[in-house]
Design a protein around this motif. Structure first.
Motif, PDB file in Angstrom:
ATOM      1  N   ASP A 101      99.447  -9.587  36.209  1.00  0.00           N
ATOM      2  CA  ASP A 101      99.467  -9.366  37.658  1.00  0.00           C
ATOM      3  C   ASP A 101      99.735  -7.890  37.914  1.00  0.00           C
ATOM      4  O   ASP A 101     100.586  -7.289  37.239  1.00  0.00           O
ATOM      5  N   TYR A 102      99.044  -7.312  38.891  1.00  0.00           N
ATOM      6  CA  TYR A 102      99.113  -5.864  39.065  1.00  0.00           C
ATOM      7  C   TYR A 102      99.192  -5.474  40.537  1.00  0.00           C
ATOM      8  O   TYR A 102      98.386  -5.911  41.351  1.00  0.00           O
ATOM      9  N   ILE A 103     100.200  -4.657  40.855  1.00  0.00           N
ATOM     10  CA  ILE A 103     100.283  -4.022  42.181  1.00  0.00           C
ATOM     11  C   ILE A 103     100.061  -2.529  41.963  1.00  0.00           C
ATOM     12  O   ILE A 103     100.655  -1.946  41.053  1.00  0.00           O
ATOM     13  N   ALA A 104      99.202  -1.917  42.791  1.00  0.00           N
ATOM     14  CA  ALA A 104      99.070  -0.456  42.743  1.00  0.00           C
ATOM     15  C   ALA A 104      98.903   0.059  44.159  1.00  0.00           C
ATOM     16  O   ALA A 104      98.282  -0.591  45.000  1.00  0.00           O
ATOM     17  N   GLY A 105      99.480   1.229  44.415  1.00  0.00           N
ATOM     18  CA  GLY A 105      99.354   1.807  45.749  1.00  0.00           C
ATOM     19  C   GLY A 105      99.758   3.262  45.754  1.00  0.00           C
ATOM     20  O   GLY A 105     100.171   3.816  44.717  1.00  0.00           O
ATOM     21  N   VAL A 106      99.611   3.874  46.925  1.00  0.00           N
ATOM     22  CA  VAL A 106      99.938   5.300  47.073  1.00  0.00           C
ATOM     23  C   VAL A 106     100.696   5.522  48.378  1.00  0.00           C
ATOM     24  O   VAL A 106     100.759   4.632  49.221  1.00  0.00           O
ATOM     25  N   ASN A 107     101.245   6.734  48.513  1.00  0.00           N
ATOM     26  CA  ASN A 107     101.855   7.158  49.776  1.00  0.00           C
ATOM     27  C   ASN A 107     100.785   7.875  50.601  1.00  0.00           C
ATOM     28  O   ASN A 107      99.915   8.537  50.031  1.00  0.00           O
ATOM     29  N   ASP A 108     100.861   7.760  51.930  1.00  0.00           N
ATOM     30  CA  ASP A 108      99.733   8.268  52.725  1.00  0.00           C
ATOM     31  C   ASP A 108      99.575   9.786  52.668  1.00  0.00           C
ATOM     32  O   ASP A 108      98.500  10.308  52.972  1.00  0.00           O
ATOM     33  N   MET A 109     100.634  10.514  52.250  1.00  0.00           N
ATOM     34  CA  MET A 109     100.475  11.956  52.076  1.00  0.00           C
ATOM     35  C   MET A 109     100.966  12.392  50.697  1.00  0.00           C
ATOM     36  O   MET A 109     101.573  13.449  50.533  1.00  0.00           O
ATOM     37  N   ASP A 110     100.654  11.570  49.691  1.00  0.00           N
ATOM     38  CA  ASP A 110     101.009  11.869  48.301  1.00  0.00           C
ATOM     39  C   ASP A 110     100.573  13.269  47.862  1.00  0.00           C
ATOM     40  O   ASP A 110     101.204  13.895  47.023  1.00  0.00           O
ATOM     41  N   GLY A 111      99.460  13.748  48.411  1.00  0.00           N
ATOM     42  CA  GLY A 111      98.920  15.031  47.952  1.00  0.00           C
ATOM     43  C   GLY A 111      99.635  16.242  48.518  1.00  0.00           C
ATOM     44  O   GLY A 111      99.406  17.371  48.066  1.00  0.00           O
ATOM     45  N   HIS A 112     100.523  16.014  49.486  1.00  0.00           N
ATOM     46  CA  HIS A 112     101.163  17.151  50.176  1.00  0.00           C
ATOM     47  C   HIS A 112     101.926  18.064  49.220  1.00  0.00           C
ATOM     48  O   HIS A 112     101.871  19.281  49.316  1.00  0.00           O
ATOM     49  N   ILE A 113     102.632  17.436  48.270  1.00  0.00           N
ATOM     50  CA  ILE A 113     103.456  18.220  47.336  1.00  0.00           C
ATOM     51  C   ILE A 113     102.587  19.201  46.538  1.00  0.00           C
ATOM     52  O   ILE A 113     103.016  20.305  46.214  1.00  0.00           O
TER      53      ILE A 113
ATOM     54  N   GLY B 297     109.437  17.992  60.366  1.00  0.00           N
ATOM     55  CA  GLY B 297     109.749  18.770  61.559  1.00  0.00           C
ATOM     56  C   GLY B 297     111.143  19.369  61.556  1.00  0.00           C
ATOM     57  O   GLY B 297     111.489  20.172  62.417  1.00  0.00           O
ATOM     58  N   LEU B 298     111.985  18.988  60.574  1.00  0.00           N
ATOM     59  CA  LEU B 298     113.371  19.498  60.554  1.00  0.00           C
ATOM     60  C   LEU B 298     113.520  20.656  59.589  1.00  0.00           C
ATOM     61  O   LEU B 298     114.168  21.651  59.880  1.00  0.00           O
ATOM     62  N   ILE B 299     112.950  20.496  58.410  1.00  0.00           N
ATOM     63  CA  ILE B 299     113.204  21.439  57.339  1.00  0.00           C
ATOM     64  C   ILE B 299     111.872  21.850  56.733  1.00  0.00           C
ATOM     65  O   ILE B 299     111.002  21.003  56.509  1.00  0.00           O
ATOM     66  N   LYS B 300     111.701  23.133  56.454  1.00  0.00           N
ATOM     67  CA  LYS B 300     110.517  23.516  55.658  1.00  0.00           C
ATOM     68  C   LYS B 300     110.663  22.807  54.320  1.00  0.00           C
ATOM     69  O   LYS B 300     111.760  22.617  53.867  1.00  0.00           O
ATOM     70  N   PRO B 301     109.633  22.437  53.629  1.00  0.00           N
ATOM     71  CA  PRO B 301     108.209  22.562  53.916  1.00  0.00           C
ATOM     72  C   PRO B 301     107.631  21.349  54.639  1.00  0.00           C
ATOM     73  O   PRO B 301     106.487  20.997  54.391  1.00  0.00           O
ATOM     74  N   TYR B 302     108.410  20.692  55.524  1.00  0.00           N
ATOM     75  CA  TYR B 302     107.883  19.476  56.126  1.00  0.00           C
ATOM     76  C   TYR B 302     107.512  19.659  57.587  1.00  0.00           C
ATOM     77  O   TYR B 302     108.376  19.754  58.439  1.00  0.00           O
ATOM     78  N   PRO B 303     106.203  19.718  57.868  1.00  0.00           N
ATOM     79  CA  PRO B 303     105.744  19.846  59.254  1.00  0.00           C
ATOM     80  C   PRO B 303     106.005  18.574  60.050  1.00  0.00           C
ATOM     81  O   PRO B 303     106.293  17.516  59.477  1.00  0.00           O
ATOM     82  N   SER B 304     105.906  18.683  61.378  1.00  0.00           N
ATOM     83  CA  SER B 304     106.248  17.553  62.247  1.00  0.00           C
ATOM     84  C   SER B 304     105.288  16.376  62.073  1.00  0.00           C
ATOM     85  O   SER B 304     105.646  15.238  62.366  1.00  0.00           O
ATOM     86  N   TRP B 305     104.051  16.644  61.589  1.00  0.00           N
ATOM     87  CA  TRP B 305     103.076  15.557  61.457  1.00  0.00           C
ATOM     88  C   TRP B 305     103.164  14.856  60.100  1.00  0.00           C
ATOM     89  O   TRP B 305     102.327  14.043  59.751  1.00  0.00           O
TER      90      TRP B 305
END
Length: 554
Positions: free
Chosen positions: A328-340, A443-451
């Motif tokens: 049995d297999y679960i696989a997934g990603v985060n919607d902004m995984d590529g941001h880093i 939106g609070l701390i760099k490097p994280y934009p509000s979106w």
């Protein structure tokens, strides 16, 4: 008086059971071990074992060997050192070559547990860093299995494996075949399979789970023929074997570069020389080049990775999914995984005030599609800008860059792995998810934009129950999310179905099939409306069908 005595005995027995439900000293194949027993509440205790050796100290560039064992009782109450690796800023080394240890969390109710499902965690870190206990903040280790074990009533195991040069250097031939870190993980899984019954676990119900390079490792472990019959289920979070960083296609070139950096020859004596080189030098020689740009993206620098060695991986990963047919297999990603990654490749990305030039979008796409030349770039650019309109705003352009990175580095390969698993499956179920809880620092701390959505590794704190461990650092909605993830993950470990088990879930997660391609979007606001289908199909189609079939420019 006999009645009084009977009551006294009953009270004494009752007090003993309240005072500690514990495995006590446990007999393993290597000898006896004793952990630490902690009380979690009335009738809730937990045994925690830290630093049990699952293999001997490994020889340099050799497969792990069985541990010779020990006399007396091994006190398993301290985490052991992580495997030899660079520090985060790549200037120095930490850890030890003696690092093949694992940690076990066993929950108990009114009586000592037996037959519990087992969840084995494989950490990420780009195959370059990481440890079985994770980052430590005020003695609150990220990968502490306590919350998952307690809330889900499962045994949690975390393991150490070699990383960096010592774990993955390969000459591409038998002199240094590579994949040592994968063999370490495999040795730990085999040890758990042989020994976990003594800890109250069910050796026939082992789930392996991991994130990033750990998620890819989980995928490799179910694809290799060496684990036949040992793994029942698997979960890959933000990483599968098919990721562009998952396999090094040209290990020899890297081995020669590293040899030159440590003053070894690149002829037939290279392997011998490398084996005798100081581990600090070897590890430093495998440092990641962090100076990236849209023209040479960071993801292409992640080269110390697994190789197709003809042994652990007898073939290219995409040809091995038949080996996971009954898993049995679960696989997934985060919607902004590529941001880093893209935040380093395109520095303007995280600035709220500076535009990201469209030229940078093109340069990044050109790097990702370079095999197909101009035709590849043009096709990619039109695919990703189709919803821009005539004058896209700053945020649209920046989000597009993150989408491109997320799709190429994580999302599309994960969809491909789900397709291959589903189409090869016999009894194994397949489940897909998208984690979309916005980053807490957005939106609070760099490097994280509000979106900002969910960045790479943002899922870990919720899965490991941190909103319960350190309640003051989180909102109640974060505890909801953490509860949902622990419920889905541990239900899956018990039954193979994330909806069925001891914990209630907010939405029924349907299986992924090649036709319907359903997935679950996971966040703190989720409900039955978060069951969706055909995740980013247009972009998956572009990378898997359109791009590969473009005729190569003459």
């Amino acid at each position: 008086t006999m009645a009084k005595l009977g009551i006294l005995v009953a009270v004494a027995v009752f007090l003993r059971t309240v005072s500690a439900t514990s495995l006590g000293v446990v007999q393993t194949e290597g000898g006896m071990v004793k952990g630490q027993n902690i009380r979690l509440g009335l009738f809730r205790h937990m045994d925690v074992f830290k630093g049990i050796p699952f293999a001997d100290m490994p020889g340099r560039f050799e497969k792990p060997k069985r541990h010779p064992g020990w006399d007396g009782v091994l006190k398993a109450t301290e985490f052991r050192k992580r495997c030899f690796q660079l520090n985060l800023i790549m200037t120095d080394t930490r850890g030890s070559e003696d690092c093949l240890y694992l940690n076990i969390w066993v929950p108990h109710g009114r009586s000592v547990s037996s037959g519990l499902p087992v969840m084995v965690w494989i950490y990420g870190g780009g195959f370059l860093l990481g440890g079985s206990m994770g980052a430590n903040f005020l003695d609150n280790y990220l990968y502490s299995g306590q919350e998952i074990a307690d809330r889900g009533e499962v045994i949690v195991v975390t393991l150490g494996y070699r990383v960096g040069t010592l774990g993955f250097l390969s000459t591409g031939d038998s002199s240094l075949p590579g994949n040592y870190g994968l063999w370490d993980q495999q040795a730990a899984i085999a040890w758990v399979h042989r020994n976990i019954r003594s800890f109250g676990g069910d050796p026939d119900n082992i789930t392996i789970f991991g994130e990033s390079a750990g998620g890819a490792s989980v995928n490799f472990q179910i694809l290799t023929p060496h684990n036949k019959g040992m793994i029942k289920r698997a979960i890959s979070q933000s990483g599968v074997a098919l990721c562009p960083w998952g396999i090094n296609k040209n290990p020899r070139r890297l081995a020669e570069e590293i040899a030159l950096r440590v003053n070894c020859p690149t002829d037939e004596t290279m392997a011998t020389c490398l084996k005798m080189t100081d581990p600090v030098q070897l590890t430093k020689a495998g440092a990641l080049n962090l100076s990236s740009s849209p023209d040479s993206p960071l993801v292409f620098n992640l080269v110390l990775s697994p190789v197709v060695d003809g042994d652990f991986l007898p073939d290219e990963p995409h040809n091995l999914y038949h080996n996971a047919a009954d898993i049995d297999y679960i696989a997934g990603v985060n919607d902004m995984d590529g941001h880093i990654f893209t935040g380093l490749d395109v520095p303007s990305l995280n600035s709220q005030l500076v535009d990201t030039p469209v030229e940078d979008v093109k340069r990044l796409l050109a790097s990702y599609t370079k095999e197909k030349g101009t035709a590849g770039l043009n096709s990619a650019f039109s695919t990703y800008t189709s919803n821009w309109g005539s004058s896209p705003n700053r945020e649209t352009i920046k989000k597009t860059v993150v989408d491109i990175g997320t799709d190429y580095i994580f999302l599309v390969p994960t969809q491909a792995a789900l397709f291959l698993h589903a189409s090869n499956a016999t009894t194994g179920g397949t489940y897909s998810y998208l984690f979309s809880e916005p980053n807490r620092l957005g939106g609070l701390i760099k490097p994280y934009p509000s979106w900002m959505g969910a960045d790479h590794a943002d899922d870990l704190q919720y899965m490991f129950g941190k909103p319960f461990t350190t309640p003051l650092a989180y909102w109640p909605s974060h505890r909801d999310l953490s509860g949902y993830m622990i419920a889905y993950w541990t239900n899956f470990a018990k039954t193979g179905d994330p909806n069925k088990g001891d914990l209630k879930v907010p939405a029924t997660w349907p299986k992924f099939t090649s036709s319907a391609q359903k997935f679950l979007e996971i966040n703190s606001k989720m409900n039955v409306n978060y069951v969706k289908q055909k995740l980013r199909l247009r972009y998956v189609h572009f990378w898997t069908s359109i791009l590969p079939n473009l005729s190569f420019p003459e």
